[in-house]
Design a protein around this motif. Sequence first.
Motif, PDB file in Angstrom:
ATOM      1  N   GLY A 115     -37.010  -0.990 -22.289  1.00 42.86           N
ATOM      2  CA  GLY A 115     -37.264  -0.889 -23.721  1.00 42.86           C
ATOM      3  C   GLY A 115     -38.739  -0.967 -24.048  1.00 42.86           C
ATOM      4  N   ALA A 174     -31.923   1.434 -27.641  1.00 40.17           N
ATOM      5  CA  ALA A 174     -30.901   0.383 -27.647  1.00 40.17           C
ATOM      6  C   ALA A 174     -29.543   0.949 -28.052  1.00 40.17           C
ATOM      7  CB  ALA A 174     -31.313  -0.734 -28.609  1.00 40.17           C
ATOM      8  N   GLY A 203     -37.706   1.962 -29.447  1.00 42.25           N
ATOM      9  CA  GLY A 203     -36.905   0.849 -28.948  1.00 42.25           C
ATOM     10  C   GLY A 203     -35.530   0.793 -29.577  1.00 42.25           C
ATOM     11  N   GLY A 204     -35.453   1.019 -30.887  1.00 41.52           N
ATOM     12  CA  GLY A 204     -34.160   0.977 -31.560  1.00 41.52           C
ATOM     13  C   GLY A 204     -33.231   2.094 -31.121  1.00 41.52           C
ATOM     14  N   SER A 205     -33.749   3.317 -31.007  1.00 41.41           N
ATOM     15  CA  SER A 205     -32.903   4.440 -30.594  1.00 41.41           C
ATOM     16  C   SER A 205     -32.450   4.294 -29.150  1.00 41.41           C
ATOM     17  CB  SER A 205     -33.650   5.760 -30.787  1.00 41.41           C
ATOM     18  OG  SER A 205     -34.850   5.779 -30.025  1.00 41.41           O
ATOM     19  N   ALA A 223     -34.212  -3.351 -27.708  1.00 39.46           N
ATOM     20  CA  ALA A 223     -34.814  -3.251 -29.039  1.00 39.46           C
ATOM     21  C   ALA A 223     -35.944  -4.259 -29.205  1.00 39.46           C
ATOM     22  CB  ALA A 223     -33.745  -3.463 -30.107  1.00 39.46           C
ATOM     23  N   LEU A 247     -41.096   0.960 -32.755  1.00 43.02           N
ATOM     24  CA  LEU A 247     -39.820   0.454 -33.268  1.00 43.02           C
ATOM     25  C   LEU A 247     -38.735   1.526 -33.202  1.00 43.02           C
ATOM     26  CD1 LEU A 247     -41.050  -1.538 -36.401  1.00 43.02           C
ATOM     27  CD2 LEU A 247     -40.112  -2.486 -34.284  1.00 43.02           C
ATOM     28  N   ASN A 301     -34.737   8.875 -24.060  1.00 40.68           N
ATOM     29  CA  ASN A 301     -33.615   7.975 -24.314  1.00 40.68           C
ATOM     30  C   ASN A 301     -32.402   8.335 -23.464  1.00 40.68           C
ATOM     31  OD1 ASN A 301     -35.049   6.507 -26.165  1.00 40.68           O
ATOM     32  ND2 ASN A 301     -34.123   7.437 -27.962  1.00 40.68           N
TER      33      ASN A 301
END
Length: 686
Positions: free
Chosen positions: A56, A84, A80-82, A153, A77, A128
């Motif tokens: 991540g 996760a 990392g969020g996508s 994330a 951000l 990703n």
Amino acid sequence: MIWLRALKETARSGLTLERRRLEPLVALRGAAGLALVVGVALVLFGPVVAVSSAFGAFQAAIATFQRSWRPRPVLALASGGSLAVSTFLGYVTAFELPLFLALLALWTFVAGLAWAVGPTVGIIAASNVAIMLVTITLPTSVATAAGHAAVIAAGGLVQAALIVLFPVRRWGAQRDALADALAAEADYARRLRHDPTASFDPEPLMLARSAAAVTPRQARRRPAELHGTRGVAERIRPVLASLADPAVGVPAEGPERERCREILAAAATVLDRAAHAIRHGKSVRIPPEAAATLRSPDTVTVLSGPPRRAAIRLVALLDDVVEEAEGESTGEGPHRDRPALHKLIPGAIRSIRAELRRGSPILRHAVRVSAVVTVGYLLGSALPLGHGYWVPLTSAMVMRPDFSQTYARSVARLGGTVVGVGVATAVVETATPGTYLSGALAVLCAFGMYLVMRTGYVAANICVSAYVVFLLGMGGEDAGQTVPERILLTLLGGILGMISYALYPAWETPRLRNRLADWLTADGRYAAAVVDHYAHPGHPARQEEVRTALLAARDARIAWQDALARAIHEPVRSRGLTRAGAEHAEHALAQLGRSAMLMEAHLPVHAANPVPEAGALADALRQDTERAAKAVRDHRPLRWDRVERALAAWEDDHPVLRSGGALLAEALDELADALDDRGDDRVRGG
């Protein structure tokens, strides 16, 4: 032979290293964020969770290096969020092969379509998918998978926080873009001294314009020197050209030309000094000689008519550049808005929907990468080599919407994997590092990757391959058993991607005429808008029309140049467009745009007398260029009947319009001659 040549050129491109300015502090910050995340995860949760968190933080830092003007914390951000979300969804379906394959195919297809939004989004989406194929092998339950997604994330959150807490060269990308635009104009001024009709590539100005778009929060924090300098720089370019060009500026020889050369040299010096000051955030220091040249009364006594007006206008604009670069402007003025990330979603959906059509290169890429990654996962799982995810992982990372990047990255991926895995494995087998030392070596490799990633894909992939070996070794995997397997599976993934492009291509070469027609249409509208302004001087709507048409013409020119650059490496022939014809057509359209720019430099003010003939010429330009664009697509000869009649009926003796009209007609005739070429030297790959 064409394919062999194309493969040779793309392989050479993939293995080429470029000299780029390194950013060690930015690379160190990314590596520090990775080390912080891995260290905390190791202490609190153990090596398996640390591996997930490392992916991540690693991916979030990579996202911040992409070419984007959006704030870097936002990129971290979002990445990392996508990632996760991808990891959690992948694990939830991983136990049912048909369900996982369906998710993988759909997720990869969407990642392929993400290129419609832009290369930054496309790269993050592809990464990703690739990282998901590794991370889903780590958890052991749904609850654990959710925990792994959370730490992934968190890795993006840590990288974003470090960017905010430890900024490195704040506004550096925007400063560089604006400084590059000013430096390009300085170089243009110097070239005009010796070549009064020299061409100018507008890409630096387009990049500066893109960089100038800011969010409302950024607008309040933006340095003063970035407020209005770009707008002034935009107005300088046509003034430089109109002063130097013998058609509307000073004569080719004589004292006026000598005075013009002196002014151009001084202007180049001022622009260079302003570029240096903006790039480094320092004061502008103008040499006294340059200032004296620009202020000399000889400008008024030697020059007359349009050249005198252009010289006076240039001096005033250079004063504005220096004032803006010093941050001494009286106010911030208007700025281009950059919408918040969530407000881009409707536009992104529209862009993706626009690509859901037959023949779309983006749609073909999405279909290709989805099929290859799915088939690659099945092949990797069926082979008795272990670590089968390396096949689809490689395919997802190397495949791009165009031929040259896909093949170049495939070669670079294999070369980088051989070197990176070989070196890392030798270290592991010789030193037998433990968990913490393996983590430290992984962080070191990540630092190397961040440092050299802009110099070439092969260099970055050496570091990435070694990073993965050390990281998986930290998680307890026996790296020594994976060396030949990983190299073989990487080769298989790259070959699958290359074969898929050959079987289901999206060649740019057959679309070259369409790109050329789009540029012709845009240039025609720009020229018509400029000429029409003389028939309706000072009209606000006409001024906005000129600006909008200019930006559209620049976009069309860049689209043509990008398409031609891709087509040159493709192993296919162009139908009806020779290499020489393409080059001559490009020159003719550049001259058409330049002719309009020369007239734009002398647009009349509101109180000027209208020129009725200009309206007729503008209408003729619109109609003839639109008709000619269709003829370009249909492989028919080009005709300019309406333009010729409008010029023949000209009665007004306006010096700029008469000279500009002649230049327009000359450029149009040159374009017709270029596309009438039926030679055998065809545009082809390699």
